[in-house]
Design a protein around this motif. Sequence first.
Motif, PDB file in Angstrom:
ATOM      1  N   SER A   1       7.054 -33.037 -21.603  1.00  0.00           N
ATOM      2  CA  SER A   1       6.459 -34.138 -20.836  1.00  0.00           C
ATOM      3  C   SER A   1       7.478 -34.653 -19.839  1.00  0.00           C
ATOM      4  CB  SER A   1       6.034 -35.271 -21.766  1.00  0.00           C
ATOM      5  OG  SER A   1       5.615 -36.401 -21.003  1.00  0.00           O
ATOM      6  N   SER A   2       7.047 -34.863 -18.605  1.00  0.00           N
ATOM      7  CA  SER A   2       7.948 -35.360 -17.562  1.00  0.00           C
ATOM      8  C   SER A   2       8.110 -36.873 -17.606  1.00  0.00           C
ATOM      9  CB  SER A   2       7.430 -34.944 -16.183  1.00  0.00           C
ATOM     10  OG  SER A   2       6.152 -35.521 -15.949  1.00  0.00           O
ATOM     11  N   ILE A   3       7.306 -37.546 -18.439  1.00  0.00           N
ATOM     12  CA  ILE A   3       7.380 -39.011 -18.519  1.00  0.00           C
ATOM     13  C   ILE A   3       8.759 -39.422 -19.045  1.00  0.00           C
ATOM     14  CG2 ILE A   3       6.455 -41.071 -19.640  1.00  0.00           C
ATOM     15  CD1 ILE A   3       3.741 -39.705 -19.713  1.00  0.00           C
ATOM     16  N   GLY A   4       9.425 -40.279 -18.296  1.00  0.00           N
ATOM     17  CA  GLY A   4      10.746 -40.747 -18.685  1.00  0.00           C
ATOM     18  C   GLY A   4      11.873 -39.791 -18.339  1.00  0.00           C
ATOM     19  N   LYS A   5      11.533 -38.670 -17.696  1.00  0.00           N
ATOM     20  CA  LYS A   5      12.555 -37.682 -17.329  1.00  0.00           C
ATOM     21  C   LYS A   5      12.978 -37.881 -15.871  1.00  0.00           C
ATOM     22  CE  LYS A   5      11.932 -35.226 -21.223  1.00  0.00           C
ATOM     23  NZ  LYS A   5      10.682 -35.803 -21.733  1.00  0.00           N
ATOM     24  N   SER A   6      14.242 -37.603 -15.593  1.00  0.00           N
ATOM     25  CA  SER A   6      14.733 -37.667 -14.218  1.00  0.00           C
ATOM     26  C   SER A   6      14.293 -36.420 -13.460  1.00  0.00           C
ATOM     27  CB  SER A   6      16.265 -37.744 -14.214  1.00  0.00           C
ATOM     28  OG  SER A   6      16.827 -36.504 -14.648  1.00  0.00           O
ATOM     29  N   ASP A   7      14.385 -36.476 -12.129  1.00  0.00           N
ATOM     30  CA  ASP A   7      14.054 -35.304 -11.320  1.00  0.00           C
ATOM     31  C   ASP A   7      14.926 -34.111 -11.712  1.00  0.00           C
ATOM     32  OD1 ASP A   7      12.112 -36.670  -9.998  1.00  0.00           O
ATOM     33  OD2 ASP A   7      13.192 -36.846  -8.096  1.00  0.00           O
ATOM     34  N   GLY A   8      16.191 -34.377 -12.003  1.00  0.00           N
ATOM     35  CA  GLY A   8      17.083 -33.292 -12.398  1.00  0.00           C
ATOM     36  C   GLY A   8      16.651 -32.635 -13.696  1.00  0.00           C
ATOM     37  N   GLU A   9      16.208 -33.439 -14.644  1.00  0.00           N
ATOM     38  CA  GLU A   9      15.747 -32.885 -15.924  1.00  0.00           C
ATOM     39  C   GLU A   9      14.472 -32.075 -15.735  1.00  0.00           C
ATOM     40  OE1 GLU A   9      17.390 -36.101 -19.207  1.00  0.00           O
ATOM     41  OE2 GLU A   9      15.653 -36.654 -17.983  1.00  0.00           O
ATOM     42  N   ILE A  10      13.551 -32.597 -14.919  1.00  0.00           N
ATOM     43  CA  ILE A  10      12.311 -31.863 -14.652  1.00  0.00           C
ATOM     44  C   ILE A  10      12.627 -30.542 -13.967  1.00  0.00           C
ATOM     45  CG2 ILE A  10      10.150 -31.894 -13.344  1.00  0.00           C
ATOM     46  CD1 ILE A  10      10.165 -34.983 -13.741  1.00  0.00           C
ATOM     47  N   MET A  11      13.534 -30.567 -13.004  1.00  0.00           N
ATOM     48  CA  MET A  11      13.900 -29.342 -12.295  1.00  0.00           C
ATOM     49  C   MET A  11      14.504 -28.312 -13.253  1.00  0.00           C
ATOM     50  SD  MET A  11      16.531 -28.767  -9.083  1.00  0.00           S
ATOM     51  CE  MET A  11      17.970 -29.195 -10.068  1.00  0.00           C
TER      52      MET A  11
END
Length: 446
Positions: free
Chosen positions: A134-144
């Motif tokens: 889940s991308s909720i609460g994740k930074s752009d770097g973590e999502i990438m």
Amino acid sequence: MFKSAYLERVFNDVLKKDFGQPEFIQAVETFFLSMDDIISQTPQIEKYGIIERLVEPERFIHFRVTWVDDQGIARVNRGYRVQFSSVLGPYKGGIRFHPTVNASTMKFLGFEQTFKNALTGLPMGGGKGGSDFSSIGKSDGEIMRFCQNYMLELYRHIGADTDVPAGDIGVGNKEIGYLFGMYKKIRNEHTGVMTGKGLSYGGSLVRKEATGYGLCYFVAEMLKVYKSDRFDDKKVIVSGSGKVGLYAAIKAHDLGAKVVAMSDINGYIYDPNGLDMNLVTEITNNGELTLKYAEKTGCIHGKTPKDMWKVPTDIALPCAIQNELDLESAEHLVNNGCFLVAEGANMPCTLEAERYFIDHQILFAPGKAANAGGVAVSLFEMSQNAMHYPWPYDEVDDKLKGIMKEIFMKCYTAARKYKNPYDLISGANIAAFMRVYEAMMEQGIQ
């Protein structure tokens, strides 16, 4: 349960083999209920094991995705890609990042996608992919980093003429960009391997709006054929504030309807005079629709999304997630004057809710038909990528309208021929099946 002994046997096999996969079993049961009469008329279906082959995906890929968060801690998620059927063309279906993703949801989505794609008349097989990330609460770097590591496994199994993923819940323009960028780097090629891409690197106009717009184009045909009517002044409620829900609400408003309620994970908003769609669009683009809209306007704000189905309406468009609309909610809708329900999400209505709508003569559009606009424009994007030439907005939108009108007529015609004119569930299943069945027969047993 089924009149056909053959279907009964195959369904019992599914129950045994796929025990613990309720979403997939639900999708299979709904499909089988439409197939009873077809099976008895066509003995070749049993002879050549058509149904057994249809309920078993050609390939199911399950892999580990390891990535590092911003604190330097290694995280592990499960990744999937189900390649259900390639009989009509390359596998085609979205990628979903959501905590509910598991083998059952992947198989149900891939199964449904096979028939949805068949209804478009376009050369696409059925597939689906995703992860419990889940991308909720994740930074752009973590999502990438997650997307790049997901693609490090997925790239082996996809290609412009093999399997073409797109976005789904939790996978928007940002995630598609990260996924495509890693694929391009690994393979050293810029091909149309994914759809839903940004306009700057091969995406198509109307793609982000396509599922919601297409849903309304389908409903417009239902209103015209069944009631000699239009959207004008109809009260509409929409669940979900993602791309599907937002653009379904916008298009319904554009076609003359009054959108009186919408929902998201924080509850629902209701204004009997109609929501301000300009404000809805502005807020939705920044997230937290219901909280911020209620704060700005003072409209009714319910904290439980499910309670939106109690709101008086003419048309209900469930556009959030599978099984969001149960029997109790169906009863509220019917008691409050709703006469048409069209699925913008994949299987958002439970089987009990579907049966209740049919029993009470509510016009009902199943998702495999009504929400096919997104995958149709995905194919348009693939065509533009192959041509290296983008199409203008109006051309894509006109093609989308034409596809949705054709899908409705296929479902309506099959329903009239095999069941009754109002049974679009059976109409969609039968029309899609007949195309897949014909291709399977012509290609031999494999």
